[in-house]
Design a protein around this motif. Structure first.
Motif, PDB file in Angstrom:
ATOM      1  N   ALA A   1      32.638  30.391  44.697  1.00 25.58           N
ATOM      2  CA  ALA A   1      33.086  29.224  43.936  1.00 25.58           C
ATOM      3  C   ALA A   1      32.533  29.255  42.516  1.00 25.58           C
ATOM      4  O   ALA A   1      33.254  28.961  41.549  1.00 25.58           O
ATOM      5  N   ALA A   2      31.273  29.644  42.377  1.00 28.73           N
ATOM      6  CA  ALA A   2      30.661  29.717  41.046  1.00 28.73           C
ATOM      7  C   ALA A   2      31.326  30.809  40.210  1.00 28.73           C
ATOM      8  O   ALA A   2      31.572  30.628  39.010  1.00 28.73           O
ATOM      9  N   GLY A   3      31.624  31.944  40.821  1.00 25.32           N
ATOM     10  CA  GLY A   3      32.299  33.029  40.114  1.00 25.32           C
ATOM     11  C   GLY A   3      33.685  32.624  39.635  1.00 25.32           C
ATOM     12  O   GLY A   3      34.085  32.939  38.506  1.00 25.32           O
ATOM     13  N   ILE A   4      34.409  31.921  40.472  1.00 21.31           N
ATOM     14  CA  ILE A   4      35.740  31.442  40.086  1.00 21.31           C
ATOM     15  C   ILE A   4      35.622  30.421  38.966  1.00 21.31           C
ATOM     16  O   ILE A   4      36.388  30.447  37.998  1.00 21.31           O
ATOM     17  N   ASP A   5      34.640  29.529  39.074  1.00 23.87           N
ATOM     18  CA  ASP A   5      34.429  28.517  38.033  1.00 23.87           C
ATOM     19  C   ASP A   5      34.095  29.183  36.699  1.00 23.87           C
ATOM     20  O   ASP A   5      34.627  28.800  35.649  1.00 23.87           O
ATOM     21  N   ASP A   6      33.222  30.187  36.733  1.00 19.04           N
ATOM     22  CA  ASP A   6      32.886  30.923  35.504  1.00 19.04           C
ATOM     23  C   ASP A   6      34.124  31.601  34.918  1.00 19.04           C
ATOM     24  O   ASP A   6      34.342  31.567  33.697  1.00 19.04           O
ATOM     25  N   ALA A   7      34.937  32.206  35.781  1.00 13.86           N
ATOM     26  CA  ALA A   7      36.144  32.880  35.315  1.00 13.86           C
ATOM     27  C   ALA A   7      37.107  31.882  34.676  1.00 13.86           C
ATOM     28  O   ALA A   7      37.727  32.189  33.651  1.00 13.86           O
ATOM     29  N   MET A   8      37.201  30.713  35.239  1.00 11.38           N
ATOM     30  CA  MET A   8      38.083  29.688  34.673  1.00 11.38           C
ATOM     31  C   MET A   8      37.571  29.224  33.308  1.00 11.38           C
ATOM     32  O   MET A   8      38.357  29.002  32.391  1.00 11.38           O
ATOM     33  N   HIS A   9      36.255  29.099  33.180  1.00 12.29           N
ATOM     34  CA  HIS A   9      35.686  28.671  31.896  1.00 12.29           C
ATOM     35  C   HIS A   9      35.866  29.740  30.826  1.00 12.29           C
ATOM     36  O   HIS A   9      36.066  29.421  29.651  1.00 12.29           O
ATOM     37  N   ASN A  10      35.780  31.005  31.227  1.00 12.72           N
ATOM     38  CA  ASN A  10      35.887  32.104  30.276  1.00 12.72           C
ATOM     39  C   ASN A  10      37.328  32.470  29.935  1.00 12.72           C
ATOM     40  O   ASN A  10      37.568  33.175  28.956  1.00 12.72           O
ATOM     41  N   ALA A  11      38.253  32.021  30.750  1.00 14.78           N
ATOM     42  CA  ALA A  11      39.660  32.338  30.505  1.00 14.78           C
ATOM     43  C   ALA A  11      40.145  31.601  29.260  1.00 14.78           C
ATOM     44  O   ALA A  11      39.629  30.553  28.892  1.00 14.78           O
ATOM     45  N   ASN A  12      41.123  32.168  28.634  1.00 17.77           N
ATOM     46  CA  ASN A  12      41.685  31.558  27.429  1.00 17.77           C
ATOM     47  C   ASN A  12      42.739  30.528  27.789  1.00 17.77           C
ATOM     48  O   ASN A  12      43.842  30.542  27.274  1.00 17.77           O
ATOM     49  N   THR A  13      42.393  29.636  28.693  1.00 12.70           N
ATOM     50  CA  THR A  13      43.344  28.597  29.072  1.00 12.70           C
ATOM     51  C   THR A  13      42.930  27.288  28.433  1.00 12.70           C
ATOM     52  O   THR A  13      41.749  26.984  28.295  1.00 12.70           O
ATOM     53  N   ASP A  14      43.900  26.552  28.036  1.00 11.82           N
ATOM     54  CA  ASP A  14      43.657  25.226  27.474  1.00 11.82           C
ATOM     55  C   ASP A  14      43.370  24.292  28.641  1.00 11.82           C
ATOM     56  O   ASP A  14      44.237  24.009  29.448  1.00 11.82           O
ATOM     57  N   THR A  15      42.141  23.827  28.736  1.00  8.75           N
ATOM     58  CA  THR A  15      41.752  22.998  29.872  1.00  8.75           C
ATOM     59  C   THR A  15      42.473  21.656  29.869  1.00  8.75           C
ATOM     60  O   THR A  15      42.407  20.928  30.842  1.00  8.75           O
ATOM     61  N   HIS A  16      43.168  21.338  28.789  1.00 12.30           N
ATOM     62  CA  HIS A  16      43.895  20.083  28.741  1.00 12.30           C
ATOM     63  C   HIS A  16      45.362  20.267  29.109  1.00 12.30           C
ATOM     64  O   HIS A  16      46.082  19.280  29.226  1.00 12.30           O
ATOM     65  N   SER A  17      45.794  21.513  29.266  1.00  9.44           N
ATOM     66  CA  SER A  17      47.198  21.711  29.614  1.00  9.44           C
ATOM     67  C   SER A  17      47.423  21.291  31.068  1.00  9.44           C
ATOM     68  O   SER A  17      46.529  21.370  31.908  1.00  9.44           O
ATOM     69  N   GLU A  18      48.627  20.855  31.329  1.00 12.63           N
ATOM     70  CA  GLU A  18      48.969  20.376  32.672  1.00 12.63           C
ATOM     71  C   GLU A  18      48.855  21.485  33.708  1.00 12.63           C
ATOM     72  O   GLU A  18      48.358  21.264  34.813  1.00 12.63           O
ATOM     73  N   ASP A  19      49.275  22.711  33.349  1.00  4.79           N
ATOM     74  CA  ASP A  19      49.207  23.828  34.282  1.00  4.79           C
ATOM     75  C   ASP A  19      47.766  24.197  34.613  1.00  4.79           C
ATOM     76  O   ASP A  19      47.433  24.464  35.765  1.00  4.79           O
ATOM     77  N   ALA A  20      46.899  24.228  33.593  1.00  2.49           N
ATOM     78  CA  ALA A  20      45.494  24.563  33.817  1.00  2.49           C
ATOM     79  C   ALA A  20      44.825  23.513  34.688  1.00  2.49           C
ATOM     80  O   ALA A  20      44.032  23.837  35.570  1.00  2.49           O
TER      81      ALA A  20
ATOM     82  N   LEU B   1      46.324  21.577  36.898  1.00  7.70           N
ATOM     83  CA  LEU B   1      46.871  21.744  38.239  1.00  7.70           C
ATOM     84  C   LEU B   1      46.182  22.893  38.965  1.00  7.70           C
ATOM     85  O   LEU B   1      45.785  22.761  40.132  1.00  7.70           O
ATOM     86  N   LEU B   2      45.998  24.011  38.264  1.00  3.10           N
ATOM     87  CA  LEU B   2      45.323  25.161  38.846  1.00  3.10           C
ATOM     88  C   LEU B   2      43.880  24.823  39.206  1.00  3.10           C
ATOM     89  O   LEU B   2      43.415  25.119  40.309  1.00  3.10           O
ATOM     90  N   ARG B   3      43.168  24.180  38.290  1.00  3.55           N
ATOM     91  CA  ARG B   3      41.776  23.817  38.542  1.00  3.55           C
ATOM     92  C   ARG B   3      41.657  22.868  39.742  1.00  3.55           C
ATOM     93  O   ARG B   3      40.789  23.036  40.592  1.00  3.55           O
ATOM     94  N   ASN B   4      42.545  21.893  39.829  1.00  2.44           N
ATOM     95  CA  ASN B   4      42.511  20.947  40.950  1.00  2.44           C
ATOM     96  C   ASN B   4      42.808  21.644  42.269  1.00  2.44           C
ATOM     97  O   ASN B   4      42.186  21.350  43.288  1.00  2.44           O
ATOM     98  N   TYR B   5      43.762  22.573  42.250  1.00  4.22           N
ATOM     99  CA  TYR B   5      44.089  23.289  43.477  1.00  4.22           C
ATOM    100  C   TYR B   5      42.943  24.198  43.907  1.00  4.22           C
ATOM    101  O   TYR B   5      42.611  24.274  45.086  1.00  4.22           O
ATOM    102  N   LEU B   6      42.309  24.871  42.954  1.00  2.00           N
ATOM    103  CA  LEU B   6      41.154  25.709  43.285  1.00  2.00           C
ATOM    104  C   LEU B   6      40.033  24.869  43.879  1.00  2.00           C
ATOM    105  O   LEU B   6      39.397  25.259  44.867  1.00  2.00           O
ATOM    106  N   ASP B   7      39.793  23.707  43.297  1.00  2.00           N
ATOM    107  CA  ASP B   7      38.758  22.813  43.819  1.00  2.00           C
ATOM    108  C   ASP B   7      39.089  22.396  45.246  1.00  2.00           C
ATOM    109  O   ASP B   7      38.223  22.410  46.124  1.00  2.00           O
ATOM    110  N   LYS B   8      40.340  22.057  45.474  1.00  2.00           N
ATOM    111  CA  LYS B   8      40.765  21.658  46.816  1.00  2.00           C
ATOM    112  C   LYS B   8      40.578  22.798  47.808  1.00  2.00           C
ATOM    113  O   LYS B   8      40.076  22.609  48.915  1.00  2.00           O
ATOM    114  N   LEU B   9      40.976  23.982  47.410  1.00  2.00           N
ATOM    115  CA  LEU B   9      40.906  25.144  48.300  1.00  2.00           C
ATOM    116  C   LEU B   9      39.465  25.535  48.599  1.00  2.00           C
ATOM    117  O   LEU B   9      39.117  25.838  49.739  1.00  2.00           O
ATOM    118  N   LEU B  10      38.603  25.507  47.581  1.00  3.53           N
ATOM    119  CA  LEU B  10      37.223  25.940  47.764  1.00  3.53           C
ATOM    120  C   LEU B  10      36.334  24.864  48.386  1.00  3.53           C
ATOM    121  O   LEU B  10      35.437  25.169  49.164  1.00  3.53           O
TER     122      LEU B  10
END
Length: 84
Positions: A49-68, A70-79
């Motif tokens: 979970a920590a590795g995935i969280d780090d990867a999400m923070h380091n990715a060039n995704t706009d954390t305010h975008s709807e897709d990002a 949605l992805l973050r919420n789904y990862l949280d749900k899954l993990l």
């Protein structure tokens, strides 16, 4: 005009079938990942979970975008709240 409508309905039906197949694939993957995570020790689960969280923070995704979001919420749900 009738031919055009019929053709559009056929295309729509094909897209719906593709969508159903993708949903089934995603659900199957969710079940597999959940089963695999349950076999791990809690420390290993937390490390993943920590590795995935780090990867999400380091990715060039706009954390305010709807897709990002949605992805973050789904990862949280899954993990953190996997299927029972």
């Amino acid at each position: 005009m009738k031919n055009l409508i019929a053709e559009l309905l056929v295309k729509l039906a094909a897209k719906e079938e593709e969508s159903k197949e993708l949903v089934a694939q995603v659900e199957a993957l969710e079940i597999i990942v959940t089963a695999m995570l349950r076999k791990l020790e809690p420390e290993q689960q937390q490390a993943i979970a920590a590795g995935i969280d780090d990867a999400m923070h380091n990715a060039n995704t706009d954390t305010h975008s709807e897709d990002a979001l949605l992805l973050r919420n789904y990862l949280d749900k899954l993990l953190n709240h996997p299927r029972v």
